[in-house]
Design an enzyme around this catalytic site. Structure first.
Site, PDB file in Angstrom:
ATOM      1  N   GLN A 179      29.334  16.913 -14.087  1.00 40.32           N
ATOM      2  CA  GLN A 179      28.313  17.138 -13.070  1.00 40.32           C
ATOM      3  C   GLN A 179      28.698  16.430 -11.777  1.00 40.32           C
ATOM      4  O   GLN A 179      29.158  15.292 -11.823  1.00 40.32           O
ATOM      5  CB  GLN A 179      26.956  16.607 -13.547  1.00 40.32           C
ATOM      6  CG  GLN A 179      25.816  16.971 -12.631  1.00 40.32           C
ATOM      7  CD  GLN A 179      24.470  16.438 -13.120  1.00 40.32           C
ATOM      8  OE1 GLN A 179      24.401  15.654 -14.058  1.00 40.32           O
ATOM      9  NE2 GLN A 179      23.407  16.857 -12.490  1.00 40.32           N
ATOM     10  N   MET A 212      24.245  11.074 -19.334  1.00 41.06           N
ATOM     11  CA  MET A 212      24.515  12.456 -18.965  1.00 41.06           C
ATOM     12  C   MET A 212      24.003  13.330 -20.087  1.00 41.06           C
ATOM     13  O   MET A 212      24.368  13.158 -21.258  1.00 41.06           O
ATOM     14  CB  MET A 212      26.017  12.689 -18.743  1.00 41.06           C
ATOM     15  CG  MET A 212      26.347  14.117 -18.327  1.00 41.06           C
ATOM     16  SD  MET A 212      25.550  14.588 -16.770  1.00 41.06           S
ATOM     17  CE  MET A 212      25.343  16.347 -17.017  1.00 41.06           C
ATOM     18  N   GLU A 213      23.177  14.304 -19.717  1.00 45.45           N
ATOM     19  CA  GLU A 213      22.375  15.075 -20.658  1.00 45.45           C
ATOM     20  C   GLU A 213      23.140  16.197 -21.340  1.00 45.45           C
ATOM     21  O   GLU A 213      22.584  17.273 -21.611  1.00 45.45           O
ATOM     22  CB  GLU A 213      21.159  15.649 -19.939  1.00 45.45           C
ATOM     23  CG  GLU A 213      21.472  16.631 -18.795  1.00 45.45           C
ATOM     24  CD  GLU A 213      21.671  16.011 -17.439  1.00 45.45           C
ATOM     25  OE1 GLU A 213      21.596  16.737 -16.430  1.00 45.45           O
ATOM     26  OE2 GLU A 213      21.899  14.777 -17.367  1.00 45.45           O
ATOM     27  N   HIS A 257      14.690   9.932 -20.706  1.00 46.01           N
ATOM     28  CA  HIS A 257      15.087  10.758 -19.557  1.00 46.01           C
ATOM     29  C   HIS A 257      16.104  11.815 -19.978  1.00 46.01           C
ATOM     30  O   HIS A 257      15.932  13.010 -19.669  1.00 46.01           O
ATOM     31  CB  HIS A 257      15.673   9.860 -18.466  1.00 46.01           C
ATOM     32  CG  HIS A 257      16.095  10.598 -17.232  1.00 46.01           C
ATOM     33  ND1 HIS A 257      15.265  10.755 -16.144  1.00 46.01           N
ATOM     34  CD2 HIS A 257      17.248  11.238 -16.917  1.00 46.01           C
ATOM     35  CE1 HIS A 257      15.895  11.452 -15.207  1.00 46.01           C
ATOM     36  NE2 HIS A 257      17.111  11.759 -15.661  1.00 46.01           N
ATOM     37  N   GLU A 258      17.160  11.389 -20.655  1.00 41.53           N
ATOM     38  CA  GLU A 258      18.198  12.355 -21.037  1.00 41.53           C
ATOM     39  C   GLU A 258      17.659  13.370 -22.041  1.00 41.53           C
ATOM     40  O   GLU A 258      18.031  14.554 -22.008  1.00 41.53           O
ATOM     41  CB  GLU A 258      19.411  11.624 -21.600  1.00 41.53           C
ATOM     42  CG  GLU A 258      20.008  10.569 -20.676  1.00 41.53           C
ATOM     43  CD  GLU A 258      20.300  11.069 -19.274  1.00 41.53           C
ATOM     44  OE1 GLU A 258      20.584  12.273 -19.103  1.00 41.53           O
ATOM     45  OE2 GLU A 258      20.239  10.252 -18.339  1.00 41.53           O
ATOM     46  N   HIS A 285      15.777  16.126 -20.342  1.00 45.31           N
ATOM     47  CA  HIS A 285      16.664  17.143 -19.754  1.00 45.31           C
ATOM     48  C   HIS A 285      16.894  18.321 -20.707  1.00 45.31           C
ATOM     49  O   HIS A 285      17.318  19.394 -20.260  1.00 45.31           O
ATOM     50  CB  HIS A 285      18.009  16.526 -19.393  1.00 45.31           C
ATOM     51  CG  HIS A 285      18.095  16.024 -17.990  1.00 45.31           C
ATOM     52  ND1 HIS A 285      17.844  16.810 -16.890  1.00 45.31           N
ATOM     53  CD2 HIS A 285      18.429  14.793 -17.510  1.00 45.31           C
ATOM     54  CE1 HIS A 285      18.037  16.104 -15.788  1.00 45.31           C
ATOM     55  NE2 HIS A 285      18.380  14.884 -16.132  1.00 45.31           N
ATOM     56  N   GLU A 325      15.961  17.097 -11.785  1.00 44.10           N
ATOM     57  CA  GLU A 325      15.745  15.658 -11.889  1.00 44.10           C
ATOM     58  C   GLU A 325      14.299  15.229 -11.651  1.00 44.10           C
ATOM     59  O   GLU A 325      13.805  14.321 -12.314  1.00 44.10           O
ATOM     60  CB  GLU A 325      16.687  14.917 -10.932  1.00 44.10           C
ATOM     61  CG  GLU A 325      18.159  15.131 -11.231  1.00 44.10           C
ATOM     62  CD  GLU A 325      18.586  14.604 -12.601  1.00 44.10           C
ATOM     63  OE1 GLU A 325      17.774  13.951 -13.280  1.00 44.10           O
ATOM     64  OE2 GLU A 325      19.742  14.855 -12.983  1.00 44.10           O
ATOM     65  N   ASP A 336      28.126  15.446  -4.724  1.00 39.94           N
ATOM     66  CA  ASP A 336      28.074  14.049  -5.149  1.00 39.94           C
ATOM     67  C   ASP A 336      27.705  13.118  -3.991  1.00 39.94           C
ATOM     68  O   ASP A 336      27.303  11.974  -4.222  1.00 39.94           O
ATOM     69  CB  ASP A 336      29.412  13.613  -5.737  1.00 39.94           C
ATOM     70  CG  ASP A 336      29.387  13.550  -7.252  1.00 39.94           C
ATOM     71  OD1 ASP A 336      28.302  13.358  -7.820  1.00 39.94           O
ATOM     72  OD2 ASP A 336      30.454  13.700  -7.862  1.00 39.94           O
ATOM     73  N   TYR A 340      14.929  12.767  -7.662  1.00 42.01           N
ATOM     74  CA  TYR A 340      14.327  12.186  -8.856  1.00 42.01           C
ATOM     75  C   TYR A 340      12.886  11.740  -8.579  1.00 42.01           C
ATOM     76  O   TYR A 340      11.938  12.205  -9.224  1.00 42.01           O
ATOM     77  CB  TYR A 340      15.125  10.960  -9.323  1.00 42.01           C
ATOM     78  CG  TYR A 340      16.502  11.234  -9.847  1.00 42.01           C
ATOM     79  CD1 TYR A 340      16.779  11.100 -11.210  1.00 42.01           C
ATOM     80  CD2 TYR A 340      17.554  11.576  -9.007  1.00 42.01           C
ATOM     81  CE1 TYR A 340      18.059  11.312 -11.708  1.00 42.01           C
ATOM     82  CE2 TYR A 340      18.833  11.791  -9.493  1.00 42.01           C
ATOM     83  CZ  TYR A 340      19.082  11.662 -10.842  1.00 42.01           C
ATOM     84  OH  TYR A 340      20.345  11.884 -11.332  1.00 42.01           O
ATOM     85  N   ARG A 365      28.832   1.650 -13.663  1.00 41.16           N
ATOM     86  CA  ARG A 365      27.679   2.522 -13.447  1.00 41.16           C
ATOM     87  C   ARG A 365      27.384   2.628 -11.957  1.00 41.16           C
ATOM     88  O   ARG A 365      26.930   1.677 -11.319  1.00 41.16           O
ATOM     89  CB  ARG A 365      26.480   1.969 -14.217  1.00 41.16           C
ATOM     90  CG  ARG A 365      25.297   2.895 -14.296  1.00 41.16           C
ATOM     91  CD  ARG A 365      24.265   2.311 -15.248  1.00 41.16           C
ATOM     92  NE  ARG A 365      23.014   3.047 -15.208  1.00 41.16           N
ATOM     93  CZ  ARG A 365      21.932   2.717 -15.914  1.00 41.16           C
ATOM     94  NH1 ARG A 365      21.982   1.663 -16.732  1.00 41.16           N
ATOM     95  NH2 ARG A 365      20.825   3.418 -15.821  1.00 41.16           N
TER      96      ARG A 365
END
Length: 597
Positions: free
Chosen positions: A133, A262-263, A287-288, A291, A310, A365, A373, A550
């Site tokens: 992504q 990452m989902e 959260h994931e 998704h 998001e 990106d 979000y 991260r």
């Protein structure tokens, strides 16, 4: 059967309205020594117009050696001019063929792939993972790299026999004897959700349809941390309908992974930074998991529409948290989210604070981080408050059912919202200030506010401290992770060094193993210059920035540090050491922050 047309995507050169890929079958060898994948991608095609004879794929420095038809005949192809962001179009003369085989190898520079040396992993063995992504799938597979194009896929992957391969697909739970693995993903997914990982991995079951993979020294701790996973799945299903992907497993990656999670369908990729040892950061798993509905099931059509992925997911995540952990816990998350949103609005260009973005001509990106979000979630909270939770929940469940395994753009969603929810509820665009939310900067004045008694107690203690109170006298009994983050964020930047030293001595912020707390503290230390007052804090800063990859969190620390000439020099000094261990996504972000090289 030909369905509705694909929306033009500014980040893909493919032409799916002419010939579209419906299924991909990969046969790949993983070569750690040369840092490349090589093999074939067999693509099943649908001709959407009678005269369509060319298949156009997105690639990024793929070495395409041949393209053949199903019967083995060579097909003519051309690799177009390379663009640093978009890569090159691979145009294949397919005629009326409904299947082609692309023979190719990846480049060692493929931006989706990170090849880790043994010293970068917990097990002391090499590791590979992909992160596609938003538009990096084209760097490791030939594909129509738009979120609007969905494919089913299968794969055969060969790896060194001492390692295990996993994909965002049906996965093994044990290592194969010969290093050969087969995978199948029967549900159609966009290319950015096709993922591969190879490493020294073990599996632990979490529930009847959930489990965790990690390196041997990490896996048991991860299984303990993620004990609520099955309960999260059940809570999500109660809210918005059945989980449609079979299993929900989690893969804990090495620290260089550039995101929190990452989902990838069936196999969430997760950062080890959420393994705090007290289950305080597992809302990331909520959260994931969310998704699996918002993003994986109904997907933004282009990256301009990312708020539909998001924003919905942050809203859904907090609803899962409320189901499991209660309203007061969720209120803290909502307040922290609003803090992040206000900060983002202050930092971003006004046009980048709209919900519907305009990323044409840019690397997606490089788009805003928190706006889709938090502003997206806040907008949905406003709708919920306006029409009522019961009506809004019914709308969302119907939305996921109606558009399952399809893409969604902002205009289509707003039309659906009006006809299926707002008009029947007697709510107008003006009542919501809808245009101001979707096509306007910042946060409109009708945004919901969230009270938090837990944060009020924190604010009282910060006030005591600012008024000269003794740190030892502060009432912090029973505080949880979110309260500590709020406490650090609420400390004035111009706090006396003695005050900062006292709170660090009392509460151990510099040594915190909780990445949320550590990030907030190091941001404050960098912005205030306190990091230069205490060698121990400087060492903690360097350790944090060299140990973690991260992107969101290291970016925050680097940004605060780079706010002064002295801090920028220190940031560049640390980055020179840390950069080689970062994923390309994190490198691109921090390069801009510190002006590298």
């Amino acid at each position: 059967m030909v369905t509705r047309s694909f929306i033009a995507d500014p980040h893909s050169r493919s032409r799916p309205n002419e010939v579209v890929v419906r299924h991909s079958s990969f046969d790949l060898d993983v070569d750690f020594a040369n840092r490349r994948l090589s093999g074939t991608a067999t693509l099943d095609l649908e001709h959407r117009t009678a005269d369509a004879t060319q298949l156009v794929l997105d690639t990024w420095r793929l070495d395409v050696t041949a393209v053949r038809s199903a019967d083995g005949g060579d097909l003519s192809f051309e690799v177009g001019e390379h663009d640093p962001v978009l890569g090159s179009a691979l145009t294949i003369e397919v005629g009326t063929a409904d299947r082609v085989v692309v023979h190719y190898a990846t480049s060692p520079e493929a931006r989706a792939m990170q090849w880790l040396e043994p010293q970068q992993t917990a097990s002391g063995k090499p590791f590979l993972f992909t992160q596609a992504q938003p538009i990096l799938a084209r760097t490791w597979i030939p594909c129509q790299d738009s979120p609007a194009v969905r494919v089913t896929y299968d794969a055969r992957v060969r790896v060194p026999p001492e390692l295990m391969a996993l994909m965002s697909a049906e996965n093994p739970v044990e290592r194969s004897a010969d290093g050969s693995y087969r995978f199948s993903m029967p549900q159609p997914v966009p290319s950015y959700l096709i993922a591969l990982a190879v490493g020294d991995l073990e599996f632990r079951e979490l529930g009847g349809r959930s489990g965790v993979y990690a390196e041997p020294s990490v896996v048991d701790g991860a299984a303990w941390e993620f004990a609520d996973t099955e309960a999260m799945i059940e809570a999500a299903e109660r809210l918005y309908g059945p989980y449609r992907w079979g299993r929900y497993d989690i893969l804990v990656l090495p620290p260089s992974f550039p995101y929190g999670g990452m989902e990838n369908p069936r196999l969430t990729f997760a950062t080890p930074t959420i393994l705090a040892g007290d289950r305080s950061l597992v809302t990331l798993i909520a959260h994931e998991l969310a998704h699996s509905w918002s993003g994986n099931l109904v997907t933004n059509a282009t990256w301009n529409d990312i708020w539909l992925n998001e924003g919905f997911t942050v809203y859904f995540e907090t609803r899962i948290d409320e189901e499991l952990y209660g309203g007061p816990y969720t209120d803290m998350l909502l307040r922290l989210g609003r803090q992040d949103l206000d900060r983002a609005v202050a930092d971003e260009e006004p046009r980048d604070t709209w919900l519907e973005l305009d990323l044409a001509g840019r690397d997606p990106d490089d788009g805003p981080t928190k706006i889709p979000y938090e502003k997206g979630s806040l907008f949905l909270r406003l709708i919920e408050a306006t029409v009522g939770r019961e009506r809004f929940d019914a709308f969302l469940r119907s939305y996921f059912d109606t558009f399952a395994f399809e893409s969604m753009d902002t205009a289509t969603f707003l039309a659906h919202l009006r006809t299926e929810l707002l008009e029947p509820a007697g709510v107008s665009d003006e009542d919501l200030q809808l245009e101001a939310w979707v096509h306007g900067p910042g946060v409109p004045p009708n945004a919901p506010e969230f009270a938090s008694d837990a944060f009020d107690r924190v604010d009282e203690q910060v006030a005591v401290l600012v008024d000269g109170g003794d740190v030892a006298a502060l009432d912090t009994a029973g505080w949880v992770s979110q309260q500590w983050v709020h406490f650090v964020r609420a400390l004035p930047v111009d706090s006396p060094p003695a005050t900062l030293a006292a709170v660090d001595d009392a509460f151990g912020f510099s040594a915190s193993g909780n990445i949320e707390i550590a990030t907030a503290w190091l941001e404050l230390a960098g912005e205030s210059g306190y990091v230069f007052e205490q060698p121990a804090v400087d060492r903690a800063l360097e350790d944090f920035l060299t140990r973690h990859g991260r992107a969101l969190y290291i970016r925050r620390v680097y940004e605060k540090l780079a706010g002064t000439e002295r801090g920028l020099a220190r940031a560049r000094e640390i980055y020179a050491t840390a950069r080689p261990s970062y994923h390309s996504v994190s490198q691109a972000v921090i390069d801009r922050v510190v002006g590298w090289p």
